[in-house]
Scaffold this active site. Structure first.
Site, mmCIF file in Angstrom:
data_model
loop_
_atom_site.group_PDB
_atom_site.id
_atom_site.type_symbol
_atom_site.label_atom_id
_atom_site.label_comp_id
_atom_site.label_asym_id
_atom_site.label_seq_id
_atom_site.Cartn_x
_atom_site.Cartn_y
_atom_site.Cartn_z
ATOM 1 N N GLU A 47 0.845 -1.182 0.001
ATOM 2 C CA GLU A 47 -0.086 -0.036 -0.190
ATOM 3 C C GLU A 47 0.804 1.192 -0.002
ATOM 4 O O GLU A 47 1.811 1.093 0.690
ATOM 5 C CB GLU A 47 -0.925 -0.056 1.241
ATOM 6 C CG GLU A 47 -1.997 1.256 1.346
ATOM 7 C CD GLU A 47 -2.614 1.141 2.767
ATOM 8 O OE1 GLU A 47 -1.873 0.588 3.840
ATOM 9 O OE2 GLU A 47 -3.750 1.539 2.775
ATOM 10 N N HIS A 105 2.562 4.657 0.975
ATOM 11 C CA HIS A 105 2.592 5.189 2.412
ATOM 12 C C HIS A 105 3.368 6.516 2.305
ATOM 13 O O HIS A 105 4.282 7.007 2.618
ATOM 14 C CB HIS A 105 3.505 4.239 3.319
ATOM 15 C CG HIS A 105 2.839 3.204 4.000
ATOM 16 N ND1 HIS A 105 2.218 1.926 3.259
ATOM 17 C CD2 HIS A 105 2.475 3.101 5.436
ATOM 18 C CE1 HIS A 105 1.655 1.218 3.982
ATOM 19 N NE2 HIS A 105 1.498 1.927 5.191
ATOM 20 N N ASP A 135 3.819 -1.962 5.852
ATOM 21 C CA ASP A 135 3.042 -2.828 6.618
ATOM 22 C C ASP A 135 3.480 -4.042 6.901
ATOM 23 O O ASP A 135 3.080 -4.791 7.876
ATOM 24 C CB ASP A 135 1.735 -2.659 6.358
ATOM 25 C CG ASP A 135 0.774 -1.307 6.625
ATOM 26 O OD1 ASP A 135 1.320 -0.566 6.902
ATOM 27 O OD2 ASP A 135 -0.206 -1.304 5.739
ATOM 28 N N HIS A 146 -1.980 -3.787 9.084
ATOM 29 C CA HIS A 146 -2.980 -2.829 8.197
ATOM 30 C C HIS A 146 -4.405 -2.961 8.390
ATOM 31 O O HIS A 146 -5.070 -3.989 8.723
ATOM 32 C CB HIS A 146 -2.645 -3.652 6.911
ATOM 33 C CG HIS A 146 -3.630 -2.918 5.539
ATOM 34 N ND1 HIS A 146 -3.125 -1.907 5.143
ATOM 35 C CD2 HIS A 146 -4.683 -3.554 4.851
ATOM 36 C CE1 HIS A 146 -4.219 -1.662 4.048
ATOM 37 N NE2 HIS A 146 -4.973 -2.629 3.817
ATOM 38 N N GLU A 158 -7.244 -2.268 7.418
ATOM 39 C CA GLU A 158 -8.433 -2.850 6.817
ATOM 40 C C GLU A 158 -8.542 -4.513 6.873
ATOM 41 O O GLU A 158 -9.537 -4.803 6.648
ATOM 42 C CB GLU A 158 -8.241 -2.171 5.280
ATOM 43 C CG GLU A 158 -8.783 -0.794 5.137
ATOM 44 C CD GLU A 158 -7.457 -0.032 5.161
ATOM 45 O OE1 GLU A 158 -6.502 -0.278 5.818
ATOM 46 O OE2 GLU A 158 -7.390 0.944 4.642
ATOM 47 N N HIS A 184 -2.191 6.923 8.919
ATOM 48 C CA HIS A 184 -1.843 6.255 7.817
ATOM 49 C C HIS A 184 -0.614 6.986 7.169
ATOM 50 O O HIS A 184 -0.625 8.215 6.758
ATOM 51 C CB HIS A 184 -2.616 6.001 6.673
ATOM 52 C CG HIS A 184 -2.041 5.445 5.583
ATOM 53 N ND1 HIS A 184 -1.740 3.915 5.663
ATOM 54 C CD2 HIS A 184 -1.737 5.856 4.466
ATOM 55 C CE1 HIS A 184 -1.194 3.527 4.323
ATOM 56 N NE2 HIS A 184 -1.129 4.984 3.494
ATOM 57 N N GLU A 211 3.690 5.079 12.040
ATOM 58 C CA GLU A 211 4.332 4.132 11.142
ATOM 59 C C GLU A 211 5.998 4.807 10.843
ATOM 60 O O GLU A 211 6.901 3.882 10.601
ATOM 61 C CB GLU A 211 3.696 4.175 9.903
ATOM 62 C CG GLU A 211 2.430 3.113 10.228
ATOM 63 C CD GLU A 211 1.609 2.990 8.796
ATOM 64 O OE1 GLU A 211 1.109 1.625 8.486
ATOM 65 O OE2 GLU A 211 1.380 3.883 8.027
HETATM 66 ZN ZN LIG Z 1 0.601 1.172 6.926
#
Ligand SMILES: [Zn+2]
Length: 273
Positions: A33, A35, A44, A119, A121, A176, A181
């Site tokens: 994904e 970032h 992630d 992650h 979701e 996010h 992170e």
């Molecule tokens: Zn992430």
């Protein structure tokens, strides 16, 4: 000390860890994904695996090879699945992967399994996969397998949040590509973070509902939902230590008869003696 990472072990050592030690198997689950411009697509994956590694070290557990892909990025928690680079699985695939992994580790003899989610979701689909696997195992007469499912940021306590976000906390969904992170990546994989590319913008303003197809204009151009400008190596170290300690405590609580508990007791007894 042998590696906590299952894929580093030979099969014989691995089997012994499962059969004799009844080791907890921790399965990291990530995503591919975007970032933002400052961190890699596999953020992630790297963080869930490192979190699982730090947790496993504290409980004498084993970290399985990570699940690399995850469920679709959603606009209100990951910028949205319309963004190129973000490469996601349908829910049925995530459910199937989670279910299959539980059945596979059960076949190896593992009875203590934990999913370490990295992650946002993924969570509900991992939950469903675990539930389906346990139903199938029960029908096969296997009733002694237990699974713990968690997301690592839920183990960052309120005191730590207050300490690390002195100017206010926006919530994990908007984190996010933000301070959490980025700090963890600075601590664990500094060579993969480019702080000079961080876009220091105010947190994204998103409605409290979803619209499909998404309106791409709602996602900030950086792809990040909050700024990473305040991220530091030190914050990353604190986040890793506290979250992994919290996860280890939770797993100790849920799997109280692990070998490490026995070993610790033996250790204490030998010290006392
Ligand atoms: Zn992430």
């Amino acid at each position: 000390m042998p590696s906590v990472y299952m894929e580093d072990l030979d099969a014989f050592t691995y089997r012994e860890r499962i059969a004799q030690d009844n080791a907890v198997v921790l399965i990291p689950v990530g995503s591919i994904e975007q970032h933002g411009p400052h961190m890699p697509l596999n953020t992630d994956v790297l963080l869930s695996r490192a979190m699982a590694g730090a947790t496993a070290a504290g409980i004498d557990g084993l970290v399985a090879a990570p699940v690399v892909y995850g469920y679709k990025s959603q606009q209100r928690s990951g910028g949205g699945n319309h963004l190129p680079g973000t490469t996601s699985l349908d829910a049925s695939t995530v459910i199937s992967i989670a279910k299959t992994l539980v059945l596979e580790f059960a076949r190896h003899g593992a009875r203590k399994i934990a999913f370490i989610n990295g992650h946002f979701e993924n969570y509900q689909f991992l939950y469903e996969g675990v539930d389906l696997a346990l139903r199938e195992l029960r029908q096969m007469g296997i009733e002694d397998l237990k699974v713990v499912l968690l997301s690592y940021w839920d183990f960052v306590d309120d005191a730590t949040i207050a300490e690390l976000y002195p100017n206010g906390f926006t919530g994990w969904d908007l984190e996010h590509g933000g301070v959490l992170e980025t700090s963890l990546m600075l601590h664990l994989f500094p060579e993969r973070v480019h702080m000079d590319k961080v876009v220091d913008a105010p947190p994204a303003v998103l409605p409290n509902y979803d619209v499909l197809p998404v309106n791409p204009d709602l996602t900030p151009e950086s792809g990040c939902l909050s700024s990473a400008a305040e991220a530091t190596v030190d914050k990353g170290r604190i986040l890793l230590e506290r979250a992994s300690a919290g996860m280890a405590a939770a797993l100790n609580h849920e799997f109280p008869h692990s070998m490490h508990v026995v070993r610790q007791a033996e250790h204490d007894a030998s010290l006392a003696g």
